[in-house]
Design a protein around this motif. Structure first.
Motif, mmCIF file in Angstrom:
data_model
loop_
_atom_site.group_PDB
_atom_site.id
_atom_site.type_symbol
_atom_site.label_atom_id
_atom_site.label_comp_id
_atom_site.label_asym_id
_atom_site.label_seq_id
_atom_site.Cartn_x
_atom_site.Cartn_y
_atom_site.Cartn_z
ATOM 1 N N PHE A 121 -13.806 5.840 13.802
ATOM 2 C CA PHE A 121 -11.761 5.806 12.819
ATOM 3 C C PHE A 121 -12.612 4.953 11.664
ATOM 4 O O PHE A 121 -13.027 4.018 11.223
ATOM 5 N N GLU A 122 -11.166 5.185 11.144
ATOM 6 C CA GLU A 122 -11.236 3.407 9.782
ATOM 7 C C GLU A 122 -10.236 2.903 9.627
ATOM 8 O O GLU A 122 -8.924 3.483 10.082
ATOM 9 N N PHE A 123 -10.308 1.690 10.247
ATOM 10 C CA PHE A 123 -9.596 0.568 9.621
ATOM 11 C C PHE A 123 -9.568 0.390 8.460
ATOM 12 O O PHE A 123 -9.541 0.064 7.604
ATOM 13 N N ARG A 124 -7.287 0.349 8.615
ATOM 14 C CA ARG A 124 -7.270 -0.055 7.173
ATOM 15 C C ARG A 124 -5.835 -0.656 7.302
ATOM 16 O O ARG A 124 -4.625 -0.475 7.688
ATOM 17 N N ILE A 125 -5.728 -1.989 6.655
ATOM 18 C CA ILE A 125 -5.764 -3.576 6.592
ATOM 19 C C ILE A 125 -4.372 -2.875 6.302
ATOM 20 O O ILE A 125 -4.182 -2.152 4.849
ATOM 21 N N VAL A 126 -3.387 -3.416 6.573
ATOM 22 C CA VAL A 126 -2.101 -3.711 5.963
ATOM 23 C C VAL A 126 -1.745 -4.722 5.489
ATOM 24 O O VAL A 126 -1.260 -5.408 7.020
ATOM 25 N N ASP A 127 -1.206 -4.942 4.320
ATOM 26 C CA ASP A 127 -1.161 -6.629 3.188
ATOM 27 C C ASP A 127 -0.944 -5.893 1.827
ATOM 28 O O ASP A 127 -0.908 -4.989 1.736
ATOM 29 N N ALA A 128 -0.487 -7.746 1.836
ATOM 30 C CA ALA A 128 -0.267 -7.295 0.415
ATOM 31 C C ALA A 128 -1.031 -7.127 -0.694
ATOM 32 O O ALA A 128 -0.859 -6.342 -1.639
ATOM 33 N N ASP A 129 -1.951 -7.065 -0.306
ATOM 34 C CA ASP A 129 -3.227 -6.777 -1.275
ATOM 35 C C ASP A 129 -3.462 -5.488 -1.122
ATOM 36 O O ASP A 129 -4.685 -4.994 -1.930
ATOM 37 N N HIS A 130 -3.208 -4.740 0.111
ATOM 38 C CA HIS A 130 -3.883 -3.051 0.063
ATOM 39 C C HIS A 130 -2.076 -2.391 0.356
ATOM 40 O O HIS A 130 -1.338 -1.961 1.559
ATOM 41 N N PRO A 131 -1.350 -2.134 -1.132
ATOM 42 C CA PRO A 131 0.027 -1.706 -1.400
ATOM 43 C C PRO A 131 0.108 -0.441 -1.021
ATOM 44 O O PRO A 131 1.367 0.202 -0.111
ATOM 45 N N GLU A 132 -1.344 0.702 -1.101
ATOM 46 C CA GLU A 132 -1.650 1.822 -0.811
ATOM 47 C C GLU A 132 -1.493 2.260 0.590
ATOM 48 O O GLU A 132 -0.245 3.549 1.273
ATOM 49 N N ASN A 133 -1.734 1.048 1.412
ATOM 50 C CA ASN A 133 -1.704 1.117 2.590
ATOM 51 C C ASN A 133 -0.147 1.222 3.535
ATOM 52 O O ASN A 133 0.247 1.551 3.938
ATOM 53 N N VAL A 134 0.869 -0.339 3.177
ATOM 54 C CA VAL A 134 2.044 -0.539 3.350
ATOM 55 C C VAL A 134 2.507 0.755 2.842
ATOM 56 O O VAL A 134 3.571 1.184 3.382
ATOM 57 N N SER A 135 2.135 1.530 2.010
ATOM 58 C CA SER A 135 3.647 3.414 1.285
ATOM 59 C C SER A 135 2.932 4.058 2.952
ATOM 60 O O SER A 135 4.417 4.760 2.839
ATOM 61 N N VAL A 136 2.007 3.637 3.476
ATOM 62 C CA VAL A 136 1.686 5.029 4.387
ATOM 63 C C VAL A 136 3.213 4.845 5.269
ATOM 64 O O VAL A 136 3.046 5.548 6.041
ATOM 65 N N VAL A 137 2.209 3.313 5.867
ATOM 66 C CA VAL A 137 2.542 3.197 7.147
ATOM 67 C C VAL A 137 4.754 3.517 6.961
ATOM 68 O O VAL A 137 5.397 3.243 7.929
ATOM 69 N N GLN A 138 5.327 2.762 5.859
ATOM 70 C CA GLN A 138 6.451 3.101 5.643
ATOM 71 C C GLN A 138 7.091 3.981 5.311
ATOM 72 O O GLN A 138 8.149 4.707 5.856
ATOM 73 N N SER A 139 5.993 4.887 5.125
ATOM 74 C CA SER A 139 6.280 6.439 5.274
ATOM 75 C C SER A 139 6.701 7.284 6.636
ATOM 76 O O SER A 139 7.103 8.410 7.083
ATOM 77 N N ALA A 140 6.183 6.469 7.761
ATOM 78 C CA ALA A 140 5.476 7.329 9.241
ATOM 79 C C ALA A 140 6.899 7.134 9.374
ATOM 80 O O ALA A 140 7.084 8.145 10.882
ATOM 81 N N GLY A 141 7.327 6.004 9.450
ATOM 82 C CA GLY A 141 8.304 5.977 10.498
ATOM 83 C C GLY A 141 10.136 4.836 10.093
ATOM 84 O O GLY A 141 9.975 5.290 8.814
ATOM 85 N N PRO A 142 10.553 4.999 10.880
ATOM 86 C CA PRO A 142 11.993 4.809 10.383
ATOM 87 C C PRO A 142 12.399 3.092 9.667
ATOM 88 O O PRO A 142 12.644 2.960 8.387
#
Length: 217
Positions: free
Chosen positions: A28-49
């Motif tokens: 698997f690939e680990f994708r950190i969720v923080d202010a430096d990775h807004p693209e990862n934040v967007s995925v997380v925000q789209s996944a759940g309520p």
């Protein structure tokens, strides 16, 4: 497509999802969720309520909630009967313990942490005291339960849930000498290869923990 896990190395629930991936050498690939990775934040925000991590991506599938992620890993990426027993009754018992660690250990610990994050100078000590009392009662219950659950190196849903919750709970409300089995089991869990990896990866972030950063772990 390779699995991707979105989360943060200091997050207890991210640990919970990482542990089975490390334990069974799932690619698997680990994708950190923080202010430096807004693209990862967007995925997380789209996944759940509520846009919370961890989130597991497998092709077009996005799954949130750590226990659900472990169920998915067990079904699609590890051998049968590894993380969760094949026997339905045994699986029910294991899921019950998973709820104990999430709802009675992790959530009680988080109440105290949130108080100190929101108001470090003047946390609500009554609310903190109630949460610590719940932790103490849960420690006592787990101490008795451990008479029937000897430490083992095999990682199941129980180890995935217990390791991060007990790691951080002991920082918030130390597991006293009254609970020798629980203290010993926590130490055993932290020595497991996948758990030790999570501990080390999270070490740089310890100063952010509001109740100190213990050097003993």
């Amino acid at each position: 497509m390779t699995l991707a896990l979105y989360g943060h190395p200091f997050s207890s629930y991210t640990w919970k999802a990482l542990i089975p991936l490390y334990a069974y050498d799932v690619a698997f690939e680990f994708r950190i969720v923080d202010a430096d990775h807004p693209e990862n934040v967007s995925v997380v925000q789209s996944a759940g309520p509520l846009g919370k991590f961890p989130v597991l991506q497998d092709g077009e599938n996005l799954l949130f909630e750590a226990t659900t992620i472990i169920d998915y890993i067990a079904r699609h990426h590890t051998g049968e009967g590894t993380l969760i027993p094949d026997d339905p009754d045994a699986a029910i018992g294991m899921r019950m313990l998973d709820r104990v660690f999430d709802n009675y250990v992790m959530n009680s610990m988080q109440i105290v942490v949130d108080e100190y994050l929101c108001n470090a100078e003047s946390p609500d000590m009554a609310r903190c005291g109630e949460a610590r009392a719940r932790l103490e009662k849960t420690y006592a219950w787990l101490e008795d339960w451990l008479r029937f659950y000897p430490p083992m190196d095999h990682v199941t849903l129980i180890e995935c849930a217990a390791s991060p919750s007990l790691f951080y709970a002991d920082w918030v409300h130390p597991i006293s000498d009254k609970f020798p089995r629980l203290r010993s089991w926590r130490a055993h869990l932290l020595q497991l290869r996948p758990v030790a990896r999570c501990v080390e990866d999270a070490r740089p972030y310890r100063p952010f923990f509001p109740l100190g950063a213990p050097d003993r772990d």
